[in-house]
Motif scaffolding. Structure first.
Motif, PDB file in Angstrom:
ATOM      1  N   TYR A  53      24.698  34.978  -9.436  1.00 45.51           N
ATOM      2  CA  TYR A  53      24.011  34.385 -10.575  1.00 45.51           C
ATOM      3  C   TYR A  53      22.747  35.177 -10.895  1.00 45.51           C
ATOM      4  CZ  TYR A  53      26.963  30.351  -9.459  1.00 45.51           C
ATOM      5  OH  TYR A  53      28.033  29.535  -9.187  1.00 45.51           O
ATOM      6  N   ASP A  54      22.506  35.361 -12.188  1.00 39.28           N
ATOM      7  CA  ASP A  54      21.261  35.960 -12.662  1.00 39.28           C
ATOM      8  C   ASP A  54      20.437  34.870 -13.334  1.00 39.28           C
ATOM      9  OD1 ASP A  54      21.847  38.565 -11.850  1.00 39.28           O
ATOM     10  OD2 ASP A  54      22.963  38.976 -13.687  1.00 39.28           O
ATOM     11  N   TYR A  55      19.265  34.576 -12.772  1.00 50.33           N
ATOM     12  CA  TYR A  55      18.382  33.554 -13.310  1.00 50.33           C
ATOM     13  C   TYR A  55      17.162  34.192 -13.976  1.00 50.33           C
ATOM     14  CZ  TYR A  55      20.767  29.732 -10.827  1.00 50.33           C
ATOM     15  OH  TYR A  55      21.688  28.817 -10.385  1.00 50.33           O
ATOM     16  N   ARG A  56      16.652  33.524 -14.979  1.00 48.13           N
ATOM     17  CA  ARG A  56      15.369  33.883 -15.577  1.00 48.13           C
ATOM     18  C   ARG A  56      14.417  32.704 -15.340  1.00 48.13           C
ATOM     19  NH1 ARG A  56      14.228  37.730 -19.459  1.00 48.13           N
ATOM     20  NH2 ARG A  56      15.980  38.770 -18.444  1.00 48.13           N
ATOM     21  N   ILE A  57      13.335  32.945 -14.614  1.00 42.19           N
ATOM     22  CA  ILE A  57      12.373  31.902 -14.285  1.00 42.19           C
ATOM     23  C   ILE A  57      11.087  32.171 -15.048  1.00 42.19           C
ATOM     24  CG2 ILE A  57      11.008  30.873 -12.433  1.00 42.19           C
ATOM     25  CD1 ILE A  57      13.295  31.664 -10.509  1.00 42.19           C
ATOM     26  N   ILE A  58      10.635  31.184 -15.814  1.00 43.85           N
ATOM     27  CA  ILE A  58       9.422  31.308 -16.623  1.00 43.85           C
ATOM     28  C   ILE A  58       8.324  30.476 -15.961  1.00 43.85           C
ATOM     29  CG2 ILE A  58       8.418  30.940 -18.913  1.00 43.85           C
ATOM     30  CD1 ILE A  58      11.324  31.120 -19.999  1.00 43.85           C
ATOM     31  N   TYR A  59       7.173  31.094 -15.757  1.00 39.96           N
ATOM     32  CA  TYR A  59       6.096  30.397 -15.056  1.00 39.96           C
ATOM     33  C   TYR A  59       4.746  30.718 -15.698  1.00 39.96           C
ATOM     34  CZ  TYR A  59       5.570  34.960 -12.755  1.00 39.96           C
ATOM     35  OH  TYR A  59       5.402  36.300 -12.509  1.00 39.96           O
ATOM     36  N   LYS A  60       3.721  29.971 -15.283  1.00 37.13           N
ATOM     37  CA  LYS A  60       2.400  30.119 -15.881  1.00 37.13           C
ATOM     38  C   LYS A  60       1.831  31.511 -15.610  1.00 37.13           C
ATOM     39  CE  LYS A  60       1.114  25.230 -15.656  1.00 37.13           C
ATOM     40  NZ  LYS A  60       0.184  24.244 -15.064  1.00 37.13           N
ATOM     41  N   LYS A  61       1.187  32.046 -16.628  1.00 40.60           N
ATOM     42  CA  LYS A  61       0.593  33.380 -16.524  1.00 40.60           C
ATOM     43  C   LYS A  61      -0.455  33.417 -15.415  1.00 40.60           C
ATOM     44  CE  LYS A  61      -1.632  36.771 -19.544  1.00 40.60           C
ATOM     45  NZ  LYS A  61      -2.161  37.017 -20.895  1.00 40.60           N
ATOM     46  N   ASN A  62      -0.546  34.556 -14.742  1.00 44.55           N
ATOM     47  CA  ASN A  62      -1.529  34.807 -13.681  1.00 44.55           C
ATOM     48  C   ASN A  62      -1.282  34.012 -12.398  1.00 44.55           C
ATOM     49  OD1 ASN A  62      -2.899  36.583 -15.416  1.00 44.55           O
ATOM     50  ND2 ASN A  62      -4.130  34.913 -16.258  1.00 44.55           N
ATOM     51  N   GLN A  63      -0.054  33.517 -12.231  1.00 43.10           N
ATOM     52  CA  GLN A  63       0.312  32.885 -10.964  1.00 43.10           C
ATOM     53  C   GLN A  63       1.440  33.696 -10.332  1.00 43.10           C
ATOM     54  OE1 GLN A  63      -0.054  28.258 -12.333  1.00 43.10           O
ATOM     55  NE2 GLN A  63       0.813  28.653 -10.329  1.00 43.10           N
ATOM     56  N   ASP A  64       1.368  33.891  -9.033  1.00 45.45           N
ATOM     57  CA  ASP A  64       2.424  34.610  -8.324  1.00 45.45           C
ATOM     58  C   ASP A  64       3.311  33.589  -7.614  1.00 45.45           C
ATOM     59  OD1 ASP A  64       4.079  36.344  -7.050  1.00 45.45           O
ATOM     60  OD2 ASP A  64       2.519  37.398  -5.926  1.00 45.45           O
ATOM     61  N   VAL A  65       4.475  33.328  -8.193  1.00 39.35           N
ATOM     62  CA  VAL A  65       5.381  32.314  -7.641  1.00 39.35           C
ATOM     63  C   VAL A  65       6.459  32.931  -6.755  1.00 39.35           C
ATOM     64  CG1 VAL A  65       4.995  30.787  -9.612  1.00 39.35           C
ATOM     65  CG2 VAL A  65       6.924  32.397  -9.653  1.00 39.35           C
ATOM     66  N   ARG A  66       6.441  34.245  -6.599  1.00 41.57           N
ATOM     67  CA  ARG A  66       7.537  34.906  -5.892  1.00 41.57           C
ATOM     68  C   ARG A  66       7.751  34.413  -4.453  1.00 41.57           C
ATOM     69  NH1 ARG A  66       5.905  40.988  -7.024  1.00 41.57           N
ATOM     70  NH2 ARG A  66       3.893  40.001  -6.538  1.00 41.57           N
ATOM     71  N   PRO A  67       6.678  34.243  -3.648  1.00 41.80           N
ATOM     72  CA  PRO A  67       6.927  33.773  -2.277  1.00 41.80           C
ATOM     73  C   PRO A  67       7.631  32.412  -2.227  1.00 41.80           C
ATOM     74  CG  PRO A  67       4.714  34.666  -2.476  1.00 41.80           C
ATOM     75  CD  PRO A  67       5.253  34.560  -3.861  1.00 41.80           C
ATOM     76  N   LEU A  68       7.187  31.464  -3.085  1.00 37.63           N
ATOM     77  CA  LEU A  68       7.790  30.133  -3.068  1.00 37.63           C
ATOM     78  C   LEU A  68       9.198  30.139  -3.645  1.00 37.63           C
ATOM     79  CD1 LEU A  68       4.713  27.920  -4.078  1.00 37.63           C
ATOM     80  CD2 LEU A  68       5.732  28.240  -1.817  1.00 37.63           C
ATOM     81  N   VAL A  69       9.453  30.997  -4.635  1.00 37.94           N
ATOM     82  CA  VAL A  69      10.809  31.112  -5.174  1.00 37.94           C
ATOM     83  C   VAL A  69      11.739  31.684  -4.098  1.00 37.94           C
ATOM     84  CG1 VAL A  69      12.267  32.307  -6.864  1.00 37.94           C
ATOM     85  CG2 VAL A  69      10.113  31.261  -7.596  1.00 37.94           C
ATOM     86  N   SER A  70      11.252  32.669  -3.331  1.00 34.58           N
ATOM     87  CA  SER A  70      12.059  33.245  -2.248  1.00 34.58           C
ATOM     88  C   SER A  70      12.434  32.179  -1.216  1.00 34.58           C
ATOM     89  CB  SER A  70      11.285  34.377  -1.557  1.00 34.58           C
ATOM     90  OG  SER A  70      10.999  35.416  -2.452  1.00 34.58           O
ATOM     91  N   ARG A  71      11.463  31.316  -0.895  1.00 33.19           N
ATOM     92  CA  ARG A  71      11.742  30.252   0.068  1.00 33.19           C
ATOM     93  C   ARG A  71      12.776  29.271  -0.488  1.00 33.19           C
ATOM     94  NH1 ARG A  71       5.427  29.023   1.479  1.00 33.19           N
ATOM     95  NH2 ARG A  71       4.932  31.114   2.273  1.00 33.19           N
ATOM     96  N   SER A  72      12.722  29.017  -1.794  1.00 35.02           N
ATOM     97  CA  SER A  72      13.693  28.117  -2.411  1.00 35.02           C
ATOM     98  C   SER A  72      15.099  28.699  -2.327  1.00 35.02           C
ATOM     99  CB  SER A  72      13.323  27.865  -3.881  1.00 35.02           C
ATOM    100  OG  SER A  72      12.101  27.180  -3.986  1.00 35.02           O
TER     101      SER A  72
END
Length: 318
Positions: A262-281
């Motif tokens: 699956y290819d997902y596109r995740i949109i999040y608030k500017k100037n926040q780094d969500v990558r670590p929490l997305v990886s954990r998910s």
């Protein structure tokens, strides 16, 4: 090196350029980007001294082009969109003629012509009639004539217009090489041109400058959220719900799927780094993480968003 102050140009009742101002630093490659009819060519002609402005000033090293035209023009190499070549002349004779017009002395002329022929890759066609050459070579001759006299400023109007893909790549590379010790201003309506050649962008629309900066700076000005492309493999049940719990996430959608990939596109608030929490998910959902990368706005996205917003603002003011 160059300062443009409140430059305007009118033809009868038509205002082709309206009160534009900008600076160009030494060694910079500035791209004037805009649709056909935006005022790019008129601006270039005023910068080259070909057109007098209706108002405003062009300063080169703090000298006014209008007040010292001959002195300043010696420092400018100009390539118009439609290159004025004498097609019945051979290449070397045409370049020799241009050198004469530019006041290059006989003593310096041989070296000067040899240098521009080498720089522009014209050695194999120096004795050939211009009218029998390809458009790519004719464009190179146009660049060569602009380089005669070793100008510190190159003004190039649509330098790759009408060329085939191979010729476009060659001219782009040549411009990059020529910019090593010169300031370059070029105009184009071709979006990839700017991102591949220019260090800074000036977007012109209906005769006015509506945005300025590097592509990255323009993206930061326009983007109110950030996007992350995530590729996963496995059974995706529960993944979307898990990601939505991550602080700062605004939306998630599937871009494509193939089997269990699956290819997902995740949109999040500017100037926040969500990558670590997305990886954990991803891990918590029992999925394999195949890839994750920040999605940048293309220059086309930037250009269209700026122009559309400008047109909307103009309608609102009517």
């Amino acid at each position: 090196m160059i300062q443009v102050k409140h430059l305007s140009k009118s033809f009868s009742k038509i205002r082709a350029v309206q009160d534009i101002s900008f600076d160009v630093k030494p060694g910079e490659i500035l791209g004037l980007l805009g649709p056909n009819g935006a005022g790019k060519t008129t601006t270039m002609r005023m910068l080259a001294g070909f057109f007098p402005p209706s108002a405003g000033h062009v300063l080169v090293d703090e000298k006014d082009l209008h007040e010292s035209p001959v002195t300043i023009r010696r420092r400018i190499g100009y390539l118009p969109e439609n290159v004025p070549l004498y097609r019945d002349l051979v290449t070397i004779d045409f370049l020799n003629y241009v050198a004469t017009l530019k006041g290059v002395s006989r003593r310096e002329r041989k070296k000067c012509l040899g240098d521009v022929i080498e720089q522009c890759g014209l050695g194999s066609v120096r004795e050939r009639i211009i009218g029998k050459l390809s458009k790519g070579y004719r464009q190179r001759i146009g660049l060569a004539q602009a380089l005669i006299g070793n100008p510190s400023l190159l003004i190039l109007d649509e330098p790759t217009s009408g060329l085939d893909p191979k010729q476009i790549i060659e001219i782009r590379q040549l411009i990059k090489t020529l910019s090593a010790n010169r300031t370059v201003i070029l105009s184009t309506h071709i979006l990839p041109e700017v991102s591949m050649i220019c260090s800074r962008v000036l977007i012109i629309h209906e005769g006015s400058v509506i945005a300025s900066g590097t592509p990255g700076e323009l993206e930061q000005q326009l983007r109110h959220s950030s996007e992350l492309a995530v590729q996963v493999r496995g059974t995706a049940e529960g993944f979307e719900q898990s990601v939505r719990q991550v602080p700062g996430i605004l939306a998630i959608r599937i871009e494509s799927s193939k089997g269990q990939e699956y290819d997902y596109r995740i949109i999040y608030k500017k100037n926040q780094d969500v990558r670590p929490l997305v990886s954990r998910s991803v891990v918590a959902s029992g999925l394999e993480l195949l890839g994750m990368q920040q999605v940048s706005m293309t220059l086309e996205d930037i250009f269209l968003r700026i122009v559309v917003q400008e047109e909307a603002d103009m309608k609102a003011d009517v």
